[in-house]
Design an enzyme around this catalytic site. Structure first.
Site, PDB file in Angstrom:
ATOM      1  N   HIS A 152     -12.460   8.911   2.427  1.00  0.00           N
ATOM      2  CA  HIS A 152     -11.902   7.513   1.923  1.00  0.00           C
ATOM      3  C   HIS A 152     -10.412   7.412   2.780  1.00  0.00           C
ATOM      4  O   HIS A 152      -9.646   8.530   2.806  1.00  0.00           O
ATOM      5  CB  HIS A 152     -11.491   7.601   0.492  1.00  0.00           C
ATOM      6  CG  HIS A 152     -12.869   6.884  -0.252  1.00  0.00           C
ATOM      7  ND1 HIS A 152     -12.573   5.939  -1.195  1.00  0.00           N
ATOM      8  CD2 HIS A 152     -14.179   7.080  -0.117  1.00  0.00           C
ATOM      9  CE1 HIS A 152     -13.832   5.647  -1.665  1.00  0.00           C
ATOM     10  NE2 HIS A 152     -14.844   6.555  -0.861  1.00  0.00           N
ATOM     11  N   GLU A 201     -14.741   4.808   3.266  1.00  0.00           N
ATOM     12  CA  GLU A 201     -14.356   3.665   2.549  1.00  0.00           C
ATOM     13  C   GLU A 201     -13.645   2.867   3.793  1.00  0.00           C
ATOM     14  O   GLU A 201     -14.224   1.976   4.354  1.00  0.00           O
ATOM     15  CB  GLU A 201     -13.184   3.907   1.397  1.00  0.00           C
ATOM     16  CG  GLU A 201     -12.612   2.920   0.897  1.00  0.00           C
ATOM     17  CD  GLU A 201     -11.324   3.457  -0.060  1.00  0.00           C
ATOM     18  OE1 GLU A 201     -10.418   4.064   0.675  1.00  0.00           O
ATOM     19  OE2 GLU A 201     -11.394   3.010  -1.144  1.00  0.00           O
ATOM     20  N   ASN A 218       0.946  -1.183  -0.004  1.00  0.00           N
ATOM     21  CA  ASN A 218       0.167  -0.027   0.022  1.00  0.00           C
ATOM     22  C   ASN A 218       0.798   1.270  -0.111  1.00  0.00           C
ATOM     23  O   ASN A 218       1.953   1.160   0.538  1.00  0.00           O
ATOM     24  CB  ASN A 218      -0.993  -0.087   1.369  1.00  0.00           C
ATOM     25  CG  ASN A 218      -1.969   1.123   1.401  1.00  0.00           C
ATOM     26  OD1 ASN A 218      -1.719   2.212   1.133  1.00  0.00           O
ATOM     27  ND2 ASN A 218      -3.069   0.385   0.863  1.00  0.00           N
ATOM     28  N   GLU A 229     -12.073  -0.832  -5.593  1.00  0.00           N
ATOM     29  CA  GLU A 229     -10.792  -0.366  -6.513  1.00  0.00           C
ATOM     30  C   GLU A 229      -9.770  -1.221  -6.580  1.00  0.00           C
ATOM     31  O   GLU A 229      -9.324  -1.648  -7.546  1.00  0.00           O
ATOM     32  CB  GLU A 229     -10.484   0.934  -5.841  1.00  0.00           C
ATOM     33  CG  GLU A 229      -9.708   0.972  -4.519  1.00  0.00           C
ATOM     34  CD  GLU A 229      -9.375   2.245  -3.841  1.00  0.00           C
ATOM     35  OE1 GLU A 229      -9.416   3.089  -4.449  1.00  0.00           O
ATOM     36  OE2 GLU A 229      -8.917   2.352  -2.709  1.00  0.00           O
ATOM     37  N   HIS A 288     -12.419  15.811  -2.780  1.00  0.00           N
ATOM     38  CA  HIS A 288     -11.333  16.473  -2.262  1.00  0.00           C
ATOM     39  C   HIS A 288     -10.198  15.332  -1.988  1.00  0.00           C
ATOM     40  O   HIS A 288     -10.327  14.855  -0.907  1.00  0.00           O
ATOM     41  CB  HIS A 288     -11.663  16.991  -0.995  1.00  0.00           C
ATOM     42  CG  HIS A 288     -12.643  18.340  -1.040  1.00  0.00           C
ATOM     43  ND1 HIS A 288     -13.259  18.924  -0.123  1.00  0.00           N
ATOM     44  CD2 HIS A 288     -12.699  19.022  -2.099  1.00  0.00           C
ATOM     45  CE1 HIS A 288     -13.950  19.869  -0.371  1.00  0.00           C
ATOM     46  NE2 HIS A 288     -13.691  20.149  -1.631  1.00  0.00           N
TER      47      HIS A 288
HETATM   48  C1  NOJ Z   1      -8.507   6.235  -3.319  1.00  0.00           C
HETATM   49  C2  NOJ Z   1      -9.830   6.199  -3.439  1.00  0.00           C
HETATM   50  O1  NOJ Z   1     -10.138   5.038  -2.472  1.00  0.00           O
HETATM   51  C3  NOJ Z   1     -10.379   6.201  -4.733  1.00  0.00           C
HETATM   52  O2  NOJ Z   1     -11.565   6.197  -4.642  1.00  0.00           O
HETATM   53  C4  NOJ Z   1      -9.879   7.477  -5.161  1.00  0.00           C
HETATM   54  O3  NOJ Z   1     -10.381   7.621  -6.647  1.00  0.00           O
HETATM   55  C5  NOJ Z   1      -8.327   7.615  -5.171  1.00  0.00           C
HETATM   56  N1  NOJ Z   1      -8.034   7.605  -4.024  1.00  0.00           N
HETATM   57  C6  NOJ Z   1      -8.129   9.271  -5.604  1.00  0.00           C
HETATM   58  O4  NOJ Z   1      -8.438  10.037  -4.927  1.00  0.00           O
HETATM   59 CA    CA Z   2      -8.787   3.902  -1.150  1.00  0.00          CA
END
Ligand code: NOJ
Ligand code: CA
Length: 709
Positions: free
Chosen positions: A484, A503, A194, A509, A415
């Site tokens: 998130h 999140e 990560n 994702e 943001h």
């Molecule tokens: C990680 C987030 O989980 C994702 O949804 C987002 O598109 C990207 N960061 C960019 O901010």
């Molecule tokens: Ca994420």
């Protein structure tokens, strides 16, 4: 004087003796025993239906500068109370939540080094225990720094655990299912990469932690109302099967700055012999304060689409240009830059999504990559990375605002802070005001990358306070927040229902970053969702992605997620063109509600399956979703939640017999059948599969030609 002598005699007597007090849950299934040992160490023990759940475990805290709050105590006072009340959440799985518990508050006193006290407050519900430490205002205690919390959770055996590695910065891990004794051996393999991660121990795990004992008890450890304190992790002493608290340190290694009067977050132990009761539990919310937002009429459950999956899958970019390896806000002249030709957030593309949302009845559109700065947005400890108000040349804020308004569609702001906390706070008022000026009522915030100020972690106290500040400030502006990479929720949304989702776990994702385990979605409801809703972003119909990654799920499983991954904020994450390829399946996503009067968990087993039926607010319409794990299975359910005496047309979206998450994910069937409250269903679920049902009440004429189940 006499009284004083008497009191110290009592205290003396108590220090020499073991002091014990018992508390039972309202249904008497749970018993908590508080005991103060000879040396003045507070302990607790928990049983469920006479089975031991938590063996005698230590309580307390050690400080850096104010001695120990883990020993040398006498019991100065105890008080018991009972509460049975109900409250109505602003949004949720049910209309009314019952808050029913018995409470024991133990006031502990220390004579040495100074006369001072601490309260341990226990609340015993029918579905578990919450307890916290309280430091009342008092002459001999104002400020102290926590060295470590000493709370233990002593397990009774080598349980099966559904765990992710303990980490100060991320929860974006796949779950590992193993015996507690196997955690150490599996830790390295469980720590996948990560962009910001800090693990701390080979036996460290995160909460909410779900476990199952060999004799069938489901046990969940978490925390509630995490305010102004670092995140609680657990470190397993795997010789003795005892979890020890492990708080997240700040940049200096300190684990919490406390000023009395103060309370710690609640430490929670949920327990049942029925896994469905863990999912239905409202204990975490009940341990949070009632809403501090008086007028909540502006908080609206939302179903949305967005300019998002195209960037996640690499088809388009957040950045406007590929010309500059680095940019500086206010210095870089974007009008001179050559566009890279794959920028997602163009006015035209956003309008296309607004049209799609309007046509299919979605409430809102999210747009990412609309603002300047994405060319080098993380990885360089960059402080001034975004200003949250300056769009790229090809994104016209006013035009989008007016177009969305004309179509009756709301816009969701994005943001990304790239974890530059002070920069975000500096811009927060301007950014929120800019949103209001341009018709945005909700923000998706993000905290990718290492935290700035350097050395702080995503879950240290100072940063917890930042997430909270952003939520409270948003409430002032009547803005809903979906954060998130922020801290995993602990029921705060009861107090601040504008925290509409989070999140804070491994979301969809990751299906584009190499894939998640097919049974991931059967674990999340038992872990991440215990503290609050997740913006999981389901609804992927095309499993083979642009970047070569594969979504480990069937299409029917994706539909079921709208029920099993509860959130008042739900995305239909795939591309409009992919939905247009499967209009019959897409109908379910269009129909499904996002806010509920009632929820019935029908089947549940962590790691294997979750089936839930929910009754929509306003319309009263029932929907049902079921997700399976790695293996195929047959779900057997009764429709006795339906109103008796009525007929319903059930539209069942299910895996075809030959469906499989890997080889044949798009094989689904849709059938319409007549059902009533006496009907039973036996439904095939493919590996990584699921099914979804919508029920429509029907009169006799509408039933003609339809099969009865
Ligand atoms: C990680 C987030 O989980 C994702 O949804 C987002 O598109 C990207 N960061 C960019 O901010
Ligand atoms: Ca994420």
């Amino acid at each position: 004087m006499l009284r004083k002598i008497y009191l110290s005699l009592v205290a003396c007597f108590l220090t020499l003796q073991v002091y014990a007090q018992v508390l039972t849950s309202p249904d008497r299934n749970l018993t908590l025993t508080f005991e103060l040992k000879e040396n003045g160490e507070p302990t607790y023990q928990l049983t469920y239906k006479k089975k031991l759940v938590i063996k005698q475990s230590r309580l307390g805290l050690e400080t850096k500068d104010a001695g120990s709050f883990a020993k040398g105590f006498t019991v100065a006072n105890t008080e018991q109370a009972s509460v049975d009340e109900s409250w109505n959440p602003v949004w949720g799985e049910v209309k009314t939540i019952r808050n029913n518990y018995n409470e024991l508050a133990v006031t502990l006193a220390q004579q040495e080094p100074k006369n001072r006290n601490m309260i341990i407050r226990f609340r015993l519900f029918n579905d578990g225990l919450g307890f916290r430490y309280e430091f009342p205002a008092q002459p001999n205690l104002s400020y102290f720094v926590v060295k470590e919390e000493k709370t233990q959770f002593a397990m009774t055996g080598d349980h099966t655990a559904f765990w992710i590695p303990g980490d100060y910065d991320t929860q974006e891990y796949d779950y590992t299912t193993s015996k507690l004794s196997e955690i150490r051996g599996l830790m390295n393999a469980s720590i996948t990469e990560n962009v910001s991660q800090t693990s701390f121990s080979p036996t460290g795990v995160q909460t909410s932690l779900m476990m199952k004992s060999d004799d069938g008890l489901y046990i969940n450890l978490h925390e509630a109302a995490l305010i102004n304190f670092p995140v609680l992790h657990l470190n397993l002493d795997d010789k003795n099967m005892v979890f020890e608290s492990w708080l997240t340190p700040d940049a200096r290694g300190d684990k919490g700055y406390v000023q009395a009067p103060a309370t710690t977050p609640w430490r929670t132990v949920m327990v049942s012999d029925d896994a469905r009761k863990i999912l239905a539990s409202k204990l975490t919310y009940n341990l949070n304060e009632p809403s501090k937002i008086k007028d909540t009429s502006w908080i609206k459950p939302t179903k949305y689409v967005g300019v998002w999956w195209e960037m996640i899958t690499g088809k388009s970019s957040w950045a406007y240009t590929d010309e500059y390896p680095a940019v500086q806000l206010g210095v870089t002249n974007y009008t001179k830059a050559k566009p890279n030709g794959k920028h997602g957030a163009t006015t035209a593309n956003v309008k296309r999504h607004i049209d799609f949302a309007a046509k299919h009845g979605f409430d809102a559109v999210l747009v990412e990559g609309w603002n300047q700065g994405w060319e080098d947005w993380f990885g360089n400890s960059k402080d001034y990375v975004f200003d949250f108000v300056t769009p790229y040349p090809d994104f016209n804020v006013q035009e989008v605002r007016d177009y969305a308004k004309s179509k009756g569609v709301k816009m969701i702001m994005h943001h990304e802070t790239s974890s530059s906390i002070r920069n975000y706070e500096r811009h927060l008022d301007t950014a929120y005001q800019f949103m209001k000026d341009n018709g945005y009522d909700a923000v998706k915030s993000g905290y990718v990358g290492n935290i700035l100020p350097r050395g702080e972690n995503h879950y240290s106290q100072w940063i917890i306070n930042h997430y909270q500040y952003a939520i409270e400030k948003a409430a002032d502006y009547k803005i809903m927040v979906n954060a998130h990479e922020a801290v995993r929720p602990t029921g705060i949304a009861r107090t601040y229902p504008n925290l509409i989702s989070n999140e804070s776990a491994r979301g969809t994702e990751y299906q584009a970053f190499g894939g998640s385990k097919p049974n991931h979605v059967t674990v999340l409801p038992f872990t991440r969702l215990i503290g609050g809703p997740m913006d999981y972003t389901p609804g992927i119909f095309e499993m083979d992605l642009h970047n070569g990654s594969h979504v480990n799920s069937t299409l029917a499983n994706q539909l079921a997620l709208y029920l099993t991954m509860y959130s008042p904020l739900q995305m239909a994450a795939d591309f409009p063109e992919n939905y247009e390829k499967f209009p019959d399946a897409f109908q379910f996503i269009k129909d499904v509600a996002v806010d509920w009067d009632d929820s019935k968990y029908l089947e549940a087993e962590p790691g294997a399956y979750v089936t839930v039926a929910r009754k929509a607010k306003k319309t009263g319409q029932w929907f049902l979703g079921s997700v399976g794990g790695n293996e195929a299975r047959t779900s057997k359910i009764k429709f006795d939640f339906l109103e008796s005496g009525k007929n319903y047309i059930a539209t069942i979206y299910a895996d075809a017999k030959d469906a499989h998450f890997k080889t044949n994910p798009q094989a689904y069937t849709i059938q319409k059948v007549v059902v009533n409250s006496k009907s039973n269903l036996s439904q095939f679920v493919a590996p990584g599969g699921g099914f979804a049902i919508s029920f429509i009440e029907a009169d006799k004429n509408q039933l003609k030609g339809l099969k009865r189940l």
